[in-house]
Motif scaffolding. Structure first.
Motif, PDB file in Angstrom:
ATOM      1  N   GLU A 206      46.970  47.262  52.946  1.00  0.00           N
ATOM      2  CA  GLU A 206      46.813  45.931  52.361  1.00  0.00           C
ATOM      3  C   GLU A 206      45.443  45.332  52.671  1.00  0.00           C
ATOM      4  O   GLU A 206      44.754  44.819  51.781  1.00  0.00           O
ATOM      5  CB  GLU A 206      47.916  45.017  52.879  1.00  0.00           C
ATOM      6  N   VAL A 207      45.030  45.380  53.945  1.00  0.00           N
ATOM      7  CA  VAL A 207      43.776  44.718  54.289  1.00  0.00           C
ATOM      8  C   VAL A 207      42.569  45.477  53.728  1.00  0.00           C
ATOM      9  O   VAL A 207      41.572  44.855  53.326  1.00  0.00           O
ATOM     10  CB  VAL A 207      43.637  44.521  55.818  1.00  0.00           C
ATOM     11  N   ALA A 305      48.979  50.258  47.802  1.00  0.00           N
ATOM     12  CA  ALA A 305      48.436  48.912  47.965  1.00  0.00           C
ATOM     13  C   ALA A 305      47.243  48.690  47.034  1.00  0.00           C
ATOM     14  O   ALA A 305      47.094  47.622  46.429  1.00  0.00           O
ATOM     15  CB  ALA A 305      48.024  48.684  49.417  1.00  0.00           C
ATOM     16  N   ALA A 306      46.388  49.721  46.901  1.00  0.00           N
ATOM     17  CA  ALA A 306      45.230  49.612  46.015  1.00  0.00           C
ATOM     18  C   ALA A 306      45.668  49.490  44.553  1.00  0.00           C
ATOM     19  O   ALA A 306      45.123  48.681  43.789  1.00  0.00           O
ATOM     20  CB  ALA A 306      44.315  50.816  46.202  1.00  0.00           C
ATOM     21  N   ARG A 307      46.666  50.278  44.169  1.00  0.00           N
ATOM     22  CA  ARG A 307      47.193  50.201  42.800  1.00  0.00           C
ATOM     23  C   ARG A 307      47.751  48.804  42.524  1.00  0.00           C
ATOM     24  O   ARG A 307      47.529  48.220  41.458  1.00  0.00           O
ATOM     25  CB  ARG A 307      48.296  51.240  42.610  1.00  0.00           C
ATOM     26  N   ASP A 308      48.509  48.267  43.465  1.00  0.00           N
ATOM     27  CA  ASP A 308      49.093  46.941  43.286  1.00  0.00           C
ATOM     28  C   ASP A 308      48.018  45.865  43.150  1.00  0.00           C
ATOM     29  O   ASP A 308      48.244  44.833  42.525  1.00  0.00           O
ATOM     30  CB  ASP A 308      50.017  46.598  44.457  1.00  0.00           C
ATOM     31  N   ALA A 309      46.867  46.113  43.765  1.00  0.00           N
ATOM     32  CA  ALA A 309      45.753  45.163  43.680  1.00  0.00           C
ATOM     33  C   ALA A 309      44.929  45.353  42.409  1.00  0.00           C
ATOM     34  O   ALA A 309      43.924  44.662  42.214  1.00  0.00           O
ATOM     35  CB  ALA A 309      44.859  45.310  44.906  1.00  0.00           C
ATOM     36  N   GLY A 310      45.335  46.308  41.563  1.00  0.00           N
ATOM     37  CA  GLY A 310      44.614  46.542  40.316  1.00  0.00           C
ATOM     38  C   GLY A 310      43.329  47.316  40.487  1.00  0.00           C
ATOM     39  O   GLY A 310      42.473  47.319  39.597  1.00  0.00           O
ATOM     40  N   LEU A 311      43.198  48.008  41.613  1.00  0.00           N
ATOM     41  CA  LEU A 311      41.985  48.778  41.875  1.00  0.00           C
ATOM     42  C   LEU A 311      42.121  50.182  41.293  1.00  0.00           C
ATOM     43  O   LEU A 311      43.199  50.783  41.339  1.00  0.00           O
ATOM     44  CB  LEU A 311      41.737  48.871  43.386  1.00  0.00           C
ATOM     45  N   PRO A 312      41.025  50.743  40.769  1.00  0.00           N
ATOM     46  CA  PRO A 312      41.092  52.115  40.244  1.00  0.00           C
ATOM     47  C   PRO A 312      41.159  53.115  41.384  1.00  0.00           C
ATOM     48  O   PRO A 312      40.667  52.873  42.493  1.00  0.00           O
ATOM     49  CB  PRO A 312      39.779  52.251  39.470  1.00  0.00           C
TER      50      PRO A 312
END
Length: 365
Positions: A206-207, A305-312
């Motif tokens: 997450e962080v 967590a990265a996917r949930d944040a919309g990150l590629p």
């Protein structure tokens, strides 16, 4: 549930091998094979068995007897098992021709598996009824640490069995924690350790996603955290996997992690201990299975967590194994990210951020 005796002080592995004895190894996955190879290197003749013949064949070398059935381990003084779950352990120990039936009186079964405390108690009772010893000895660490003999081993079992197991266990890890005579206690401590690791992976994911989406290189955060208040082995090892998206080959696959948290939550329910954070992370692991990531390391909680944040993705999950075989984790498709001046990331107290185009060092995401 009665409380377990306090663990003994950890003991550093001795420099000299343990007294030579005939040792069996059941289960030749990455962890079990590491145990077998280290026991052989210490001069013990070993008998190996696995449900898959290819695993047995891979251990062919002088000093190794390939068992065709569990009964071939009948003369072993000690039998190690390294198996994935309660069902596999039950089949090997209590099935037709299983260890309980074929081991000689006085022989000791050392289970290195991460299984439920209930299963461990059953194993102790079954072996005890046949005059055999049983020691639960799950480990904190991965197959790489097993090969290097740097695992942390959590052991519990009756004193007579422990005295026979201890010289061998001392050699397989860097520290041995003897928890008490109730074998189940070692398994519960192991599950608790895996809960702590899973929660750490979730928080790290997450962080690091937060930093990355804010334009800060997550490696900078990783470097700061692991060189200040968060310098544990778990933060360093798994945080490094998350920032590099290095999730294959797995040290612990996602389904095994789901199993371990399920077992921990079952114990918590039995003892009326709410574990809301553990329940949440268990569901996050189930979500990874739903995404088709069952063959990735559980540190891929960072990927979720990265996917949930919309990150590629920096490396597509399906190409993880191919990426690792190149010996690098370069990301040629990584888009250029915003650059932030270092003073804008963590400015000195009472100072203003340096203006764009100034002479400060820069951080590139």
């Amino acid at each position: 549930m009665t409380s377990a005796p306090a663990a003994s002080a950890p003991e550093t592995s001795p420099a000299t091998p343990s007294p030579r004895c005939l040792v069996g190894v059941v289960g030749l996955g990455r962890m079990g094979r590491a145990f077998a190879e280290n026991l052989l290197a210490d001069g013990h003749p070993i008998v190996v068995w696995d449900a898959f013949q290819t695993q047995i064949d891979a251990m062919a070398r002088p000093g190794v007897v390939a068992a065709t059935k569990l009964a071939d381990l009948a003369e072993c003084d000690v039998v190690f098992s390294s198996l994935p779950d309660d069902e596999a352990v039950t089949a090997v120990a209590a099935g037709a021709g299983g260890l309980v039936k074929i081991m000689k009186a006085g022989a000791v079964h050392i289970s290195m598996s991460t299984i439920s405390p209930t299963m461990s108690r059953r194993l102790a009772a079954w072996h005890g009824e046949c005059g055999q010893g049983y020691v639960a000895a799950p480990v904190l660490g991965n197959p790489d640490l097993a090969r290097a003999r740097t695992l942390f081993i959590l052991a519990a079992g009756p004193d007579a069995a422990m005295q026979k197991a201890r010289p061998l266990l001392d050699r397989l890890g860097q520290k041995l924690f003897v928890i008490g005579e109730d074998a189940a206690a070692a398994n519960l401590v192991k599950l608790a350790g895996n809960v702590l690791t899973a929660l750490t992976l979730q928080s790290m994911g997450e962080v690091l996603a937060l930093l990355r989406k804010s334009g800060i290189d997550p490696r900078v955060g990783f470097d700061i955290f692991t060189n200040s208040l968060f310098d544990s082995r778990v933060h360093r090892t798994y945080g490094g996997k998350i920032v590099d998206e290095r999730y294959s080959p797995p040290g612990m696959t996602v389904p095994l992690a789901v199993k371990d948290l399920r077992l921990a939550l079952a114990e918590a329910e039995t003892n009326s201990v709410p574990m809301p954070a553990t329940s949440l992370v268990r569901d996050r692991l189930v979500a990874m299975v739903a995404h088709g990531w069952a063959d990735l390391d559980w540190s891929a909680l960072g990927l979720l967590a990265a996917r949930d944040a919309g990150l590629p993705d920096l490396v597509a999950p399906s190409s993880q194994a191919q990426s690792d075989t190149r010996g690098t984790n370069a990301h040629p498709d990584r888009a250029a990210a915003p650059v932030k001046l270092i003073d804008q990331v963590y400015p000195p107290s009472g100072s203003r951020p340096a203006p764009a185009g100034g002479g400060s060092s820069v951080l590139i995401a």
